[in-house]
Design an enzyme around this catalytic site. Structure first.
Site, mmCIF file in Angstrom:
data_model
loop_
_atom_site.group_PDB
_atom_site.id
_atom_site.type_symbol
_atom_site.label_atom_id
_atom_site.label_comp_id
_atom_site.label_asym_id
_atom_site.label_seq_id
_atom_site.Cartn_x
_atom_site.Cartn_y
_atom_site.Cartn_z
ATOM 1 N N LYS A 40 39.716 -0.711 -100.097
ATOM 2 C CA LYS A 40 38.728 -1.718 -100.477
ATOM 3 C C LYS A 40 37.371 -1.361 -99.883
ATOM 4 O O LYS A 40 37.270 -0.954 -98.731
ATOM 5 C CB LYS A 40 39.155 -3.095 -99.959
ATOM 6 C CG LYS A 40 40.194 -3.800 -100.797
ATOM 7 C CD LYS A 40 40.442 -5.205 -100.271
ATOM 8 C CE LYS A 40 41.434 -5.951 -101.138
ATOM 9 N NZ LYS A 40 41.692 -7.317 -100.627
ATOM 10 N N GLU A 83 52.087 -19.928 -105.473
ATOM 11 C CA GLU A 83 51.785 -21.363 -105.452
ATOM 12 C C GLU A 83 53.027 -22.220 -105.581
ATOM 13 O O GLU A 83 53.141 -23.278 -104.930
ATOM 14 C CB GLU A 83 50.802 -21.691 -106.586
ATOM 15 C CG GLU A 83 49.449 -21.021 -106.458
ATOM 16 C CD GLU A 83 49.375 -19.659 -107.124
ATOM 17 O OE1 GLU A 83 48.263 -19.099 -107.204
ATOM 18 O OE2 GLU A 83 50.432 -19.150 -107.566
ATOM 19 N N ARG A 91 49.538 -24.033 -111.444
ATOM 20 C CA ARG A 91 50.647 -23.092 -111.524
ATOM 21 C C ARG A 91 51.903 -23.637 -110.837
ATOM 22 O O ARG A 91 52.988 -23.092 -111.010
ATOM 23 C CB ARG A 91 50.253 -21.756 -110.885
ATOM 24 C CG ARG A 91 48.928 -21.211 -111.372
ATOM 25 C CD ARG A 91 48.669 -19.803 -110.892
ATOM 26 N NE ARG A 91 49.201 -18.833 -111.841
ATOM 27 C CZ ARG A 91 49.180 -17.525 -111.656
ATOM 28 N NH1 ARG A 91 48.678 -17.030 -110.547
ATOM 29 N NH2 ARG A 91 49.672 -16.710 -112.556
#
Length: 631
Positions: free
Chosen positions: A281, A367, A395
């Site tokens: 990253k 979730e 979700r």
């Protein structure tokens, strides 16, 4: 002065890219990375992830015949290089702005965006669906899903992997491992092995060996285990092999020769293939490499210093208000635990995670698990607080109903990013939570008008012996003086903020401030309703009895929202009063600044005044011209 990008400027589509000699790809990667830094320095956006996927994106478009071959990104916050290469480079200056480029892949935006995304862990399912469709139509189309190691923590991804491995459909899943969360084994040996294991000779020998040995089950099992043992010495692929994939990697995601060679081999392979690519990253920009989380999503920033532009407001955001409340309440009540589905920074949980590490649970991008985990904890006397974005709670709706609400378990949901979120667009907007929450029995639903009410409502919900939700918007509140005490509110009671005549505005949460401003112009009564459920029916009846027009205002979809609850209350009591519902209209609003989107919905003081005046002109039989003009 912006740097020149001669290679990049010669490329408008991947067709142009594929005409370049392969030796020029590293130079092109350097130009793309510099262009990204320049562009995002002006507009802001997702920085670290995009810097990390430059070489991978180049290699995929170089090897695969996009858009005929399908490339499906997961989440899509790493797709900026993809946008640049697919005839959108000149529009990058409009990224995430009103009428500009979306921050995520969007089917309406480009034929190269094969699937619209924004939420995590959808890529493998979507790509598998495309691969099956191509197979059934007899089309020799290649399909690639690119998924991050964070997105791979979601159950949906594993459901799709399990299904794909069972079908033996041609599909390549590329795992972009940018946090070394699976394996740090990147180097010459693993790169060399990847080329061998993805090559035609090895694949042919492997498949022929399967056919020969399967007639002798003991020998087949011995050979299978031997292959796993050899791979297991240098790669962590056993799990994916067991799911039915041929695992290749890990491969250095910044080594273009290895990437292109491996992808060429995999493009000719049949059946489910899994390529493990390790990237960094923030690659190529030291501040983002050192702090990839800080530079995940950035505002405009100075390229030389890395310093980001600050917003106009200096007050604490609702996210920060929640984080401070959580620490305060944890110090007061040892039963409190905090749960988040991989949104520690975004939900304001950094300080809590540092002060109370044993009471902090980051479950990854899962979730559904987060909600049912909280339900299990609540069964045993713990007091769980689930910190989650409105759009992500969608979700876990089944778990919210089945595991929490039906069992009436005391779980508190701190719902951030409720309402319009601005640049992230419709995939991230919390436009529906009041609608999908208020229909659930046992659930208390609250919307604070300011920072103090947010603290009070969180305290109220925490001490209830039933499920409760506090939904608050992105950004800052009106800027009221904060009170340090942890005091609650009487459940189901609103308050009058202004007394006027003829018109009563019933406002919820973030809409109280603009409603008050509109009320001053209209000389209207303004109520801060506070509770969406249970509704303050006595206050509604009182306002309906003494006013000629009721106006409901909410930062939620009008259909099924808080305004609908007001209409249901009036109907239940046989009251016929003209009523105007203001909120988010029945369409998906595109990206733009939050203020621009609120104005487009008429959810500003001026918008409320205009809507009320227009409504009155549509009822001439009830209002005289003099009365209308007096407004």
């Amino acid at each position: 002065m912006a740097a020149s990008h001669p290679l990049l400027e010669s490329i408008h589509t991947p067709t142009d890219l594929r005409t370049l000699p392969e030796r020029q790809l590293p130079g092109l990667a350097a130009e793309v990375r510099h262009f990204l830094l320049e562009s995002l320095g002006r507009t802001g956006g997702h920085l670290a992830a995009n810097l990390g996927t430059v070489e991978l994106t180049l290699a995929l478009h170089y090897v695969y015949n996009t858009p005929d071959d399908r490339l499906v990104w997961d989440v899509g916050h790493q797709s900026y290089t993809h946008k640049i290469l697919t005839d959108r480079r000149e529009r990058m200056a409009t990224l995430r702005q009103k009428d500009g480029l979306a921050g995520f892949p969007k089917r309406e935006e480009s034929p190269y965006d094969s699937f619209g995304v924004g939420h995590s862990s959808t890529s493998v399912s979507a790509a598998l669906g495309m691969a099956i469709a191509a197979q059934q139509e007899g089309i020799n189309r290649k399909v690639v899903a690119v998924i991050g190691d964070g997105a791979l923590t979601a159950g949906m991804a594993f459901e799709a992997l399990n299904h794909a491995g069972d079908l033996h459909t041609d599909l390549l899943v590329v795992l972009n491992d940018n946090d070394m969360s699976i394996s740090p084994n990147v180097g010459g040996l693993s790169n060399h092995l990847a080329r061998i294991l993805s090559g035609k000779l090895y694949v042919s020998l492997r498949e022929q060996g399967k056919k020969a040995l399967k007639i002798m089950p003991p020998m087949w099992e011995l050979a299978r285990r031997a292959e796993e043992h050899v791979k297991g010495m240098v790669v962590p692929g056993t799990l994916f092999e067991e799911l039915g994939f041929n695992y290749i990697g890990p491969v250095d995601g910044h080594d273009l020769p290895t990437l292109t060679a491996t992808l060429r081999n995999l493009r000719e392979a049949h059946g489910p293939q899994f390529l493990h690519v390790v990237t960094k990253k923030g690659k190529g920009y030291a501040p983002a490499e050192d702090n990839p989380c800080t530079y995940h999503g950035v505002s405009a920033f100075d390229l030389d210093t890395g310093r980001m532009a600050k917003g106009e407001s200096s007050g604490p955001s609702y996210t920060q208000i929640f984080g401070h409340w959580l620490c305060d309440m944890a110090a007061q009540d040892e039963r409190l635990v905090a749960i988040t589905p991989a949104m520690r920074e975004g939900s304001g949980l950094v300080e809590f995670s540092q002060r109370y590490p044993q009471r902090y649970f980051d479950v990854g991008i899962a979730e559904q698990h987060a909600v049912t985990l909280a339900a299990g904890m609540a069964c045993e006397g713990t007091k769980p607080v689930v910190a989650i974005y409105s759009t992500f709670l969608q979700r876990a709706y089944d778990q919210l109903i089945h595991d929490v609400a039906i069992q009436n378990l005391p779980v508190l949901f701190a719902i951030d990013r409720a309402g319009l979120v601005g640049p992230d667009g419709p995939t991230h907007a919390g436009s529906f939570d009041l609608s999908y929450l208020r229909c659930l029995p046992n659930l208390v639903v609250m919307a604070p008008a300011d920072e103090n009410e947010c603290r009070q409502m969180l305290t109220t919900g925490f001490y209830l012996d039933q499920p409760a939700a506090v939904r608050y918007p992105r950004g800052v509140g009106p800027g009221v003086t904060l009170h340090p005490e942890l005091a609650g509110l009487p459940v189901g009671k609103g308050e009058l903020r202004r007394t006027g005549r003829r018109i009563a505005v019933l406002a919820f949460g973030s809409m109280v401030a603009p409603a008050l401003a509109a009320g001053n112009t209209l000389d209207a009564t303004v109520a801060n309703m506070r509770f969406v459920k249970p509704l303050d029916e006595a206050l509604v009846i009182e306002l309906a009895t003494h006013h000629e027009l009721l106006v409901t205002v909410e930062e939620n979809a009008v259909m099924g929202g808080a305004g609908s609850a007001i209409s249901e209350c009036l109907a239940a009591h046989g009251l016929e009063v003209p009523i105007l519902h203001l909120g988010i209209p029945d369409r998906y609003l595109e990206h733009g600044a939050r203020g621009e989107l609120l104005a487009a919905c008429g959810l500003t003081a001026e918008g409320i005044v205009h809507s009320v005046q227009h409504a009155l002109t549509q009822r001439p039989c009830q209002k005289s011209a003099a009365q209308i003009n007096s407004l």
